[in-house]
Design a protein around this motif. Structure first.
Motif, PDB file in Angstrom:
ATOM      1  N   ASP A 165      74.417 -63.180 -16.678  1.00  0.00           N
ATOM      2  CA  ASP A 165      73.986 -62.641 -17.995  1.00  0.00           C
ATOM      3  C   ASP A 165      72.904 -63.664 -18.476  1.00  0.00           C
ATOM      4  N   VAL A 166      73.206 -64.969 -18.654  1.00  0.00           N
ATOM      5  CA  VAL A 166      71.934 -65.664 -19.170  1.00  0.00           C
ATOM      6  C   VAL A 166      70.668 -65.688 -18.329  1.00  0.00           C
ATOM      7  N   VAL A 167      70.692 -65.766 -16.978  1.00  0.00           N
ATOM      8  CA  VAL A 167      69.570 -65.710 -16.110  1.00  0.00           C
ATOM      9  C   VAL A 167      69.049 -64.349 -16.592  1.00  0.00           C
ATOM     10  N   LEU A 168      69.674 -63.036 -16.457  1.00  0.00           N
ATOM     11  CA  LEU A 168      68.925 -61.882 -16.430  1.00  0.00           C
ATOM     12  C   LEU A 168      68.392 -61.697 -17.821  1.00  0.00           C
ATOM     13  N   THR A 169      68.967 -62.431 -18.815  1.00  0.00           N
ATOM     14  CA  THR A 169      68.490 -62.003 -20.132  1.00  0.00           C
ATOM     15  C   THR A 169      67.011 -62.804 -20.498  1.00  0.00           C
ATOM     16  N   ASN A 170      67.043 -64.052 -19.905  1.00  0.00           N
ATOM     17  CA  ASN A 170      66.093 -64.764 -20.066  1.00  0.00           C
ATOM     18  C   ASN A 170      64.969 -64.590 -18.862  1.00  0.00           C
ATOM     19  N   VAL A 171      65.161 -63.734 -17.846  1.00  0.00           N
ATOM     20  CA  VAL A 171      64.100 -63.070 -16.965  1.00  0.00           C
ATOM     21  C   VAL A 171      63.489 -62.258 -17.612  1.00  0.00           C
ATOM     22  N   HIS A 172      64.443 -61.106 -18.073  1.00  0.00           N
ATOM     23  CA  HIS A 172      63.602 -60.008 -18.827  1.00  0.00           C
ATOM     24  C   HIS A 172      62.917 -60.389 -19.893  1.00  0.00           C
ATOM     25  N   ALA A 173      63.227 -61.383 -20.729  1.00  0.00           N
ATOM     26  CA  ALA A 173      62.307 -61.958 -21.902  1.00  0.00           C
ATOM     27  C   ALA A 173      61.323 -62.526 -21.415  1.00  0.00           C
ATOM     28  N   ALA A 174      61.018 -63.096 -20.158  1.00  0.00           N
ATOM     29  CA  ALA A 174      59.961 -63.923 -19.812  1.00  0.00           C
ATOM     30  C   ALA A 174      58.880 -62.878 -18.853  1.00  0.00           C
ATOM     31  N   PHE A 175      59.561 -62.055 -18.388  1.00  0.00           N
ATOM     32  CA  PHE A 175      58.646 -60.944 -17.199  1.00  0.00           C
ATOM     33  C   PHE A 175      58.762 -59.669 -17.565  1.00  0.00           C
ATOM     34  N   THR A 176      59.583 -59.314 -18.560  1.00  0.00           N
ATOM     35  CA  THR A 176      59.594 -57.686 -18.746  1.00  0.00           C
ATOM     36  C   THR A 176      59.633 -56.852 -17.507  1.00  0.00           C
ATOM     37  N   PRO A 177      60.569 -57.093 -16.592  1.00  0.00           N
ATOM     38  CA  PRO A 177      60.536 -56.289 -15.351  1.00  0.00           C
ATOM     39  C   PRO A 177      60.984 -55.082 -15.347  1.00  0.00           C
ATOM     40  N   VAL A 178      60.675 -54.140 -14.586  1.00  0.00           N
ATOM     41  CA  VAL A 178      61.256 -52.754 -14.454  1.00  0.00           C
ATOM     42  C   VAL A 178      62.795 -53.371 -13.846  1.00  0.00           C
ATOM     43  N   ARG A 179      63.017 -53.883 -12.840  1.00  0.00           N
ATOM     44  CA  ARG A 179      64.368 -54.461 -12.489  1.00  0.00           C
ATOM     45  C   ARG A 179      64.413 -55.719 -12.238  1.00  0.00           C
ATOM     46  N   ALA A 180      65.496 -56.313 -12.742  1.00  0.00           N
ATOM     47  CA  ALA A 180      65.818 -57.875 -12.239  1.00  0.00           C
ATOM     48  C   ALA A 180      67.018 -57.871 -11.706  1.00  0.00           C
ATOM     49  N   VAL A 181      67.311 -58.722 -10.450  1.00  0.00           N
ATOM     50  CA  VAL A 181      68.700 -58.744  -9.875  1.00  0.00           C
ATOM     51  C   VAL A 181      69.018 -60.323  -9.523  1.00  0.00           C
ATOM     52  N   VAL A 182      70.279 -60.747  -9.583  1.00  0.00           N
ATOM     53  CA  VAL A 182      70.365 -62.096  -9.137  1.00  0.00           C
ATOM     54  C   VAL A 182      71.510 -61.853  -7.902  1.00  0.00           C
ATOM     55  N   ALA A 183      71.043 -62.328  -6.672  1.00  0.00           N
ATOM     56  CA  ALA A 183      71.928 -62.047  -5.501  1.00  0.00           C
ATOM     57  C   ALA A 183      72.548 -63.478  -5.450  1.00  0.00           C
ATOM     58  N   LEU A 184      73.833 -63.689  -5.510  1.00  0.00           N
ATOM     59  CA  LEU A 184      74.683 -64.768  -4.929  1.00  0.00           C
ATOM     60  C   LEU A 184      75.420 -64.589  -3.688  1.00  0.00           C
ATOM     61  N   ARG A 185      75.693 -65.965  -3.298  1.00  0.00           N
ATOM     62  CA  ARG A 185      76.632 -66.118  -1.947  1.00  0.00           C
ATOM     63  C   ARG A 185      77.263 -67.444  -2.107  1.00  0.00           C
ATOM     64  N   ARG A 186      78.628 -67.438  -1.464  1.00  0.00           N
ATOM     65  CA  ARG A 186      79.284 -68.641  -1.562  1.00  0.00           C
ATOM     66  C   ARG A 186      78.614 -69.635  -0.551  1.00  0.00           C
ATOM     67  N   LEU A 187      78.744 -69.114   0.779  1.00  0.00           N
ATOM     68  CA  LEU A 187      78.453 -69.930   1.967  1.00  0.00           C
ATOM     69  C   LEU A 187      77.106 -69.164   2.627  1.00  0.00           C
ATOM     70  N   ARG A 188      76.573 -70.124   3.483  1.00  0.00           N
ATOM     71  CA  ARG A 188      75.259 -69.549   4.089  1.00  0.00           C
ATOM     72  C   ARG A 188      75.459 -68.432   4.967  1.00  0.00           C
ATOM     73  N   GLU A 189      76.696 -68.460   5.608  1.00  0.00           N
ATOM     74  CA  GLU A 189      76.905 -67.054   6.469  1.00  0.00           C
ATOM     75  C   GLU A 189      77.464 -66.018   5.713  1.00  0.00           C
ATOM     76  N   ASP A 190      77.789 -66.049   4.271  1.00  0.00           N
ATOM     77  CA  ASP A 190      78.274 -64.785   3.680  1.00  0.00           C
ATOM     78  C   ASP A 190      77.108 -64.007   3.086  1.00  0.00           C
ATOM     79  N   PRO A 191      77.553 -62.708   3.186  1.00  0.00           N
ATOM     80  CA  PRO A 191      76.534 -61.615   2.629  1.00  0.00           C
ATOM     81  C   PRO A 191      76.406 -61.827   1.128  1.00  0.00           C
ATOM     82  N   PHE A 192      75.373 -61.365   0.653  1.00  0.00           N
ATOM     83  CA  PHE A 192      75.068 -61.728  -0.946  1.00  0.00           C
ATOM     84  C   PHE A 192      75.670 -60.586  -1.523  1.00  0.00           C
ATOM     85  N   SER A 193      76.034 -60.885  -2.851  1.00  0.00           N
ATOM     86  CA  SER A 193      76.553 -60.028  -3.861  1.00  0.00           C
ATOM     87  C   SER A 193      75.396 -59.942  -5.046  1.00  0.00           C
TER      88      SER A 193
END
Length: 606
Positions: A165-193
């Protein structure tokens, strides 16, 4: 068109730069070695898709795969291909070309990279601060303020969810994008969520995949088929920790709304790099919280008999079955296997759960006091009997009487217990009227009662009275897969008493624990964890801490069980500063039992 030559060129993946000619024979893409185009990705089917010419025109066909195949960002089943089309299968990207392969200056018109910077090259993070001054960008001061605000907000986050939430809030404030996404994964071989968890198209997945592979932030421009005008623009930044990309931040705009510039990319990459270590730390914290929640669930449900192994589940199932009856239960097993825990579980899940649970360590009650302790006495029954006193049988009325170490009873006391259990009545010492109480008997021993009966040391009739429902508890050696869970359970129990902050066990330490014999079973493991926490100096408990805490010797110096018990008692007394009550609590035994052991091993002088 039929006389022109069509090609497929790998733009990314293991086969990057390889060219295949397209013809009327199918060119099959998949994971199988028999495929002409092999893609080493577990999400790709063995035969995923095919491309072939029909009347000189290339056609793409999805071979009924669940994960789909994408042409120009759209999941398709079958489609005609044109020059410059981009095909994504798993972690590989291909471009359709005609007559000659596309070179570096003739990239796909779909998601073209225009600017790329590595995380350590971002103006706001690099060691060369003069570079920031030289850039002389009008937004530098505003961006520095935005980073300061962002850093303060990161420190307030208490979970991965809050940090997203912190990342998305600050990214929207800085760049006013149409869409902002944070993709995360635990290990290198894992898929992104993806967060927020809405529909994410193949274009977004392509941005994330490319950024994770390169480890650099990029500005992407999506051009029309003619290549004449930009239709959309996006920026990506990796959350990089060393060689690992733990996540990717993507912001996307629309032409005419905002065109991202180099300074914007430097800011986004800086934000992603600042957030990366927080994500790693909070993922660990969330994992620990989840483990605590799982342990709390198991404790509340299973009465602290912790374990996920098949053996542990079997014990819990037997205990639940026993709880549904009123039959006497006999618990057999080595010392330290959790017999009292199972007895409590049987009591708590029975219809007597609201009644008392009275524990008697038969080995700790002197023979001459056993009768008065168990059955009570009347006023004046003997010198010092100033008032009537209820014994353990009466104290357990309406509940459960747990007779631990039943095999240590003398022959006379075995007869007394047999009569009370068999007839359902007893007499207080000095009393004339028989007493009747409603009590359930659960008994336990670590002795081999079959051998004891053959040697006439344990009554056969008492054995059969107590053994209506028998549960044999496994040693820790028989459920090694539960050792890490138990170790973590005891860590949470004792970590609050640690002098310094300790995060948990190292992986090597848990592996070492699994390999040990643990003759004292769960009790020995519990004590080893407690002492390791007391002596650990690093953020994680190491193998050396556990070896020091157990004084465990190599096999060639193997000692007898008696010697091991003596050393164990000495260690407990030393840690307790000679306080026998504290040492007994640490060892999980009654104080009288410890007194007997001290006399047995001649430790009174210590």
């Amino acid at each position: 068109m039929g006389n022109r030559v069509w090609h497929l060129v790998a733009r990314s993946g293991r086969t990057k730069g390889v060219l295949w000619n397209l013809g009327e024979e199918p060119l099959v893409i998949g994971r199988d070695q028999a495929c002409q185009v092999q893609v080493a990705d577990a999400t790709v089917s063995r035969r995923h898709a095919k491309i072939m010419l029909q009347n000189g025109t290339p056609f793409f066909t999805n071979l009924q795969t669940k994960n789909g195949a994408f042409v120009n960002g759209t999941s398709v089943e079958a489609v005609q291909l044109n020059r410059g089309d981009e095909i994504v299968v798993g972690n590989c990207t291909f471009i359709v070309t005609q007559d000659a392969p596309l070179d570096a200056s003739d990239q796909s018109p779909y998601a073209e990279e225009t600017i790329t910077i590595a995380g350590d090259s971002a103006w706001y993070l690099c060691e060369d601060h003069e570079q920031l001054v030289r850039s002389d960008h009008p937004d530098n001061l505003q961006n520095i303020i935005a980073l300061y605000t962002f850093t303060r907000a990161l420190q307030e986050a208490n979970s991965v969810h809050e940090l997203v939430d912190v990342v998305l809030t600050n990214v929207h404030a800085a760049f006013t994008p149409v869409r902002a996404v944070v993709a995360l994964r635990r290990l290198r071989e894992d898929p992104f969520s993806f967060h927020p968890s809405g529909a994410v198209d193949s274009k977004m997945e392509s941005f994330v995949r490319r950024t994770a592979e390169s480890g650099s932030g990029s500005i992407f421009v999506n051009r029309s088929k003619s290549g004449l005008a930009a239709t959309a623009i996006a920026m990506t930044a990796p959350m990089q920790i060393g060689e690992d990309c733990t996540g990717v931040v993507v912001v996307e705009s629309t032409a005419g709304e905002r065109v991202y510039e180099e300074a914007d990319l430097h800011l986004l990459v800086s934000m992603a790099q600042l957030a990366a270590p927080y994500f790693v730390s909070l993922k660990t914290l969330d994992d620990l919280r989840n483990q605590v929640a799982e342990l709390d669930h198991e404790i509340s449900r299973y009465g602290r008999f912790v374990g996920r192994s098949k053996t542990a589940r079997s014990i819990r199932q037997q205990a639940f079955q026993a709880a549904q009856t009123a039959l006497p239960v006999l618990l057999l097993g080595e010392t330290g296997t959790g017999k009292e825990l199972v007895a409590r579980m049987i009591h708590e899940h029975s219809d007597r759960g609201e009644g008392p649970f009275v524990t008697v360590n038969c080995a700790a009650v002197p023979d001459e006091l056993f009768e008065s302790e168990m059955f009570g006495y009347e006023k004046g029954a003997f010198t010092g009997a100033h008032a009537r006193r209820a014994g353990h049988f009466e104290q357990a009325a309406g509940g459960t009487l747990f007779l631990d170490e039943i095999g240590e009873l003398s022959a006379a006391n075995q007869a007394r217990i047999l009569r009370a259990v068999e007839e359902g009545v007893f007499h207080r010492i000095g009393g004339r009227e028989p007493c009747t109480v409603d009590v359930r008997i659960v008994s336990a021993t670590n002795l081999n009662l079959d051998q004891a009966m053959r040697q006439k040391r344990f009554r056969v009739d008492l054995y059969h009275r107590l053994n209506t429902f028998e549960i044999r508890l496994p040693s820790l050696r028989e459920r090694k897969s539960d050792i890490p869970l138990l170790a973590n359970h005891f860590f949470y129990v004792f970590a609050g008493d640690a002098v310094r902050h300790i995060e948990g066990f190292s992986t090597d330490c848990l592996n070492w624990m699994v390999q040990q014999k643990w003759p004292g079973n769960v009790r020995e493991l519990r004590n080893a964890v407690q002492r390791a926490i007391a002596i650990a100096t690093a953020p994680q408990i190491t193998v050396e801490d556990c070896i020091s805490s157990t004084d465990r010797k190599p096999a060639k110096d193997m000692v007898t069980l008696a010697e091991l018990e003596r050393e164990h008692i000495c260690s407990a007394l030393e840690l307790a500063g000679g306080n026998i009550t504290a040492a007994a609590r640490m060892l999980g035994v009654h104080r009288n039992t410890l007194y007997n052991k001290i006399n047995q091993y001649d430790l009174a002088a210590r």
